[in-house]
Design a protein around this motif. Structure first.
Motif, short mmCIF file in Angstrom:
data_model
loop_
_atom_site.label_atom_id
_atom_site.label_comp_id
_atom_site.label_asym_id
_atom_site.label_seq_id
_atom_site.Cartn_x
_atom_site.Cartn_y
_atom_site.Cartn_z
N THR A 242 -0.83 6.27 -4.45
CA THR A 242 -1.07 7.93 -3.94
C THR A 242 0.08 8.48 -3.72
OG1 THR A 242 -3.13 6.96 -2.47
CG2 THR A 242 -2.18 9.03 -1.94
N ILE A 243 1.19 8.05 -3.26
CA ILE A 243 2.60 8.71 -3.06
C ILE A 243 2.95 8.97 -4.38
CG2 ILE A 243 4.84 8.68 -2.34
CD1 ILE A 243 3.98 6.90 -0.02
N TYR A 244 2.99 8.14 -5.43
CA TYR A 244 3.39 8.43 -6.87
C TYR A 244 2.42 9.47 -7.54
CZ TYR A 244 4.14 7.18 -11.86
OH TYR A 244 4.44 7.59 -13.23
N VAL A 245 1.18 9.34 -7.37
CA VAL A 245 0.26 10.53 -7.99
C VAL A 245 0.50 11.84 -7.22
CG1 VAL A 245 -2.19 11.14 -8.24
CG2 VAL A 245 -1.29 8.65 -8.72
N ALA A 246 0.72 11.81 -6.07
CA ALA A 246 1.20 12.96 -5.44
C ALA A 246 2.23 13.58 -6.02
CB ALA A 246 1.01 12.79 -3.81
N TRP A 247 3.30 12.93 -6.13
CA TRP A 247 4.39 13.59 -6.57
C TRP A 247 4.31 13.92 -7.87
CZ3 TRP A 247 7.64 12.37 -10.61
CH2 TRP A 247 9.07 12.61 -10.62
N VAL B 227 -4.52 -1.88 0.48
CA VAL B 227 -4.04 -0.75 1.15
C VAL B 227 -2.67 -0.33 0.67
CG1 VAL B 227 -3.36 -1.46 3.31
CG2 VAL B 227 -4.08 0.91 2.97
N GLY B 228 -1.92 -1.36 0.83
CA GLY B 228 -0.23 -0.98 0.28
C GLY B 228 -0.26 -0.59 -1.18
N LEU B 229 -1.01 -1.38 -1.83
CA LEU B 229 -0.83 -0.73 -3.39
C LEU B 229 -1.38 0.66 -3.37
CD1 LEU B 229 -0.96 -1.21 -6.56
CD2 LEU B 229 -2.94 -2.08 -6.08
N MET B 230 -2.31 0.94 -2.66
CA MET B 230 -2.93 2.31 -3.06
C MET B 230 -2.21 3.42 -2.32
SD MET B 230 -5.14 1.62 -5.00
CE MET B 230 -5.58 3.22 -5.07
N ILE B 231 -1.71 3.03 -1.12
CA ILE B 231 -0.59 3.85 -0.39
C ILE B 231 0.32 4.22 -1.47
CG2 ILE B 231 1.12 4.30 1.50
CD1 ILE B 231 -0.81 2.91 3.22
N SER B 232 1.11 3.24 -1.98
CA SER B 232 2.29 3.45 -2.99
C SER B 232 1.82 4.30 -4.20
CB SER B 232 2.55 2.23 -3.47
OG SER B 232 3.10 1.22 -2.34
#
Length: 564
Positions: free
Chosen positions: A514-519, A507-512
């Motif tokens: 997700t933030i990068y992709v959203a950016w 989940v930590g990997l995917m939160i990171s």
């Protein structure tokens, strides 16, 4: 983070602090310095790939999670191979100016200069742009040349313009073969030993022919290419207000990568600002018409006949970058389709005869670069897949991401920034691919289904626009992806009822991620908001040719919160 990783964390921090401290004090044109940086990147890449294969992958079985993870890493390895190859190519860029000095002196000493036909292919460009191009061509300082305007649009006003400007006008009744067909038709009505091609929105410098024609005295050289230099910002720069922060998208390739390829005799033609021997064109049967990128394809065919392309890195012409995001996306999709067509075409990467293994590796580069689009696409959709289905593209904890992935990413960004003379900032340069990712994937699918059933879409160069325009057809898929990803987060949180949400695997990997992709997707949406050009393309603001990470970050931060 595991305590046994602390020494590696400390070593990573010290490494990049050291690089940052010495970066402004070393000579980045020095080959030994460049070799050290490339070697460091290769070591980091090998370490990263080994870690990915050994520590992050599930067993290969028939199942969605396994197939997704192995498909993802297959594409990632392809992209890793391309970026590593680019680093190696950048070690020793060619510098042909001294050769051009000698060749020009010999050319000027001749009693009669070799004749050149300057061809200007055109279809739908407006009069103001064509007038600029014709005037510059007529003003070339060379004693033996003739200018020909090749009109595929059959425009009476252009015929009159050519008559008034004292240049030859050629039109044909059918548009078979598109630009390549237009050029081949011109070869039947012209006769000078050398042929120069200039796109209709490019203006030659007066010394263009003196600097290039003499290099063709070498019997092994068939074509001399000069860089594409643009007077205006491209659509990415313009719509993000980055004109003074980073160079336009083609600057790195045109100014740096071509010189690196030229060291290995593998620079290629890109359609404008070049001079080629007519005898070489006659030997290969003219400009190839099987693909929609006749420039790249011509390079393959010339090389297979034993003729090299030389790259002279001097700004001898200036054109207009595509400043409209809709046209920008279509242009990149056309380049993608054309590059992939060259994989299958006769005389191309696979079917070209008498090409060395090294030649084929170099010319696989643009093909693999565009195949890397699939990995970028998978990266963008991977958060949505995780939040909806609980399937991560790979497994990792924060500690190993920091000591294995982060150093590799940082040396990639840092090394590329300096090896390209600050002409590329990878995170920003990727936006040029991401904003049109769906069009690129569609173009790849069409080529895969039918390689040679493609249309040639002319890039329109609009003179001016008085109002802001939102390109919803480009933005809509990005908005949909953001909505699906956001809904997936809510779904997973609700499914877990908020309990143990942060304790899930990866989940930590995917939160990171997700933030990068959203950016990235957020800025892609901003790019789709087309700024007006009230003063017109001919009077547009200039753009920098050397970038700055600090200025880029400041510009992007401002763009996030300020709508101008």
């Amino acid at each position: 983070m595991n305590t046994d990783l602390y020494p590696e964390v400390l070593a990573t921090v010290l490494l990049f602090l050291g690089l940052w401290m010495i970066s402004s004090r070393v000579s980045w044109s020095s080959v030994p310095v460049r070799m050290v940086v490339v070697a460091l990147f290769v070591i980091m890449n090998v370490r990263y790939v080994w870690w990915r294969l050994q520590s992050t992958m599930p067993p290969f079985v028939i199942g969605f999670e396994s197939l997704w993870s192995w498909f993802f890493i297959g594409l990632e390895l392809s992209a890793t191979l391309v970026i590593t190859w680019h680093f190696i190519v950048l070690i020793s860029p060619s510098r042909r100016s001294p050769e051009a000095d000698v060749a020009e002196a010999k050319l000027r000493a001749r009693p009669e200069a070799i004749g050149v036909d300057i061809l200007i292919p055109t279809y739908n460009e407006p009069e103001e742009i064509l007038q600029r191009t014709i005037d510059a061509a007529v003003a070339v300082d060379y004693p033996n040349f003739r200018v020909w305007v090749l009109d595929d649009g059959a425009r009476d006003w252009l015929k009159q313009l050519c008559l008034a400007s004292g240049v030859a006008y050629v039109a044909r009744t059918e548009r078979k073969g598109f630009k390549a067909g237009n050029l081949n038709h011109a070869l039947t009505v012209t006769s000078n030993p050398l042929v120069s091609v200039v796109d209709a929105d490019f203006a030659l410098e007066p010394n263009f022919l003196w600097r290039t024609a003499g290099l063709l005295d070498d019997p092994s050289v068939g074509l001399v290419q000069t860089p594409q230099y643009f007077k205006n910002p491209d659509a990415i720069q313009y719509n993000l207000f980055g004109e003074k922060a980073w160079p336009e998208a083609q600057c790195m390739f045109s100014d740096v990568m071509q010189s690196g390829r030229d060291t290995w005799d593998n620079a290629f033609c890109y359609g404008t600002g070049f001079v080629v021997k007519r005898a070489c064109l006659e030997e290969i049967g003219g400009f190839p018409e099987q693909t929609i990128t006749e420039d790249l394809h011509s390079t393959y065919v010339l090389l297979s006949h034993g003729y090299k392309t030389r790259f002279l890195n001097e700004r001898l012409s200036a054109g207009f970058a595509t400043q409209d995001i809709g046209e920008f996306v279509l242009q990149r999709a056309r380049w993608c389709a054309g590059s992939l067509q060259c994989l299958f075409a006769e005389g191309g990467v696979l079917r070209g005869k008498r090409l060395s293994i090294l030649d084929r590796l170099f010319f696989l580069d643009p093909v693999l670069y565009h195949v890397g689009t699939l990995w970028t696409f998978c990266l963008l959709i991977s958060p949505a897949i995780y939040w909806w289905f609980g399937v991560s593209p790979f497994r990792s904890d924060f500690g190993h991401l920091f000591v294995v992935f982060a150093p590799r990413m940082l040396i990639g960004i840092y090394g590329f920034y300096w090896l390209t003379d600050r002409k590329t900032i990878p995170l920003v340069s990727e936006l040029g691919r991401i904003v049109g990712i769906y069009y690129l994937v569609s173009a790849m699918a069409k080529v895969a289904l039918n390689p040679f059933r493609q249309s040639f879409n002319i890039t329109s160069k609009k003179l001016d626009s008085q109002r802001t325009q939102i390109y919803w057809h480009v933005m809509r898929p990005h908005l949909l992806l953001l909505a699906i990803t956001g809904a997936g987060i809510l779904y997973r949180y609700g499914w877990m009822q908020g309990q143990g949400f942060y304790m899930q695997d990866n989940v930590g990997l995917m939160i990171s991620l997700t933030i990068y992709v959203a950016w990235l997707v957020f800025f892609s949406c901003l790019i789709c908001v087309q700024r007006p050009t009230p003063n017109g393309l001919l009077d547009t603001v200039g753009a920098v040719s050397i970038g700055s990470i600090r200025a880029t970050m400041k510009t992007l931060f401002t763009r996030m919160f300020v709508f101008r």
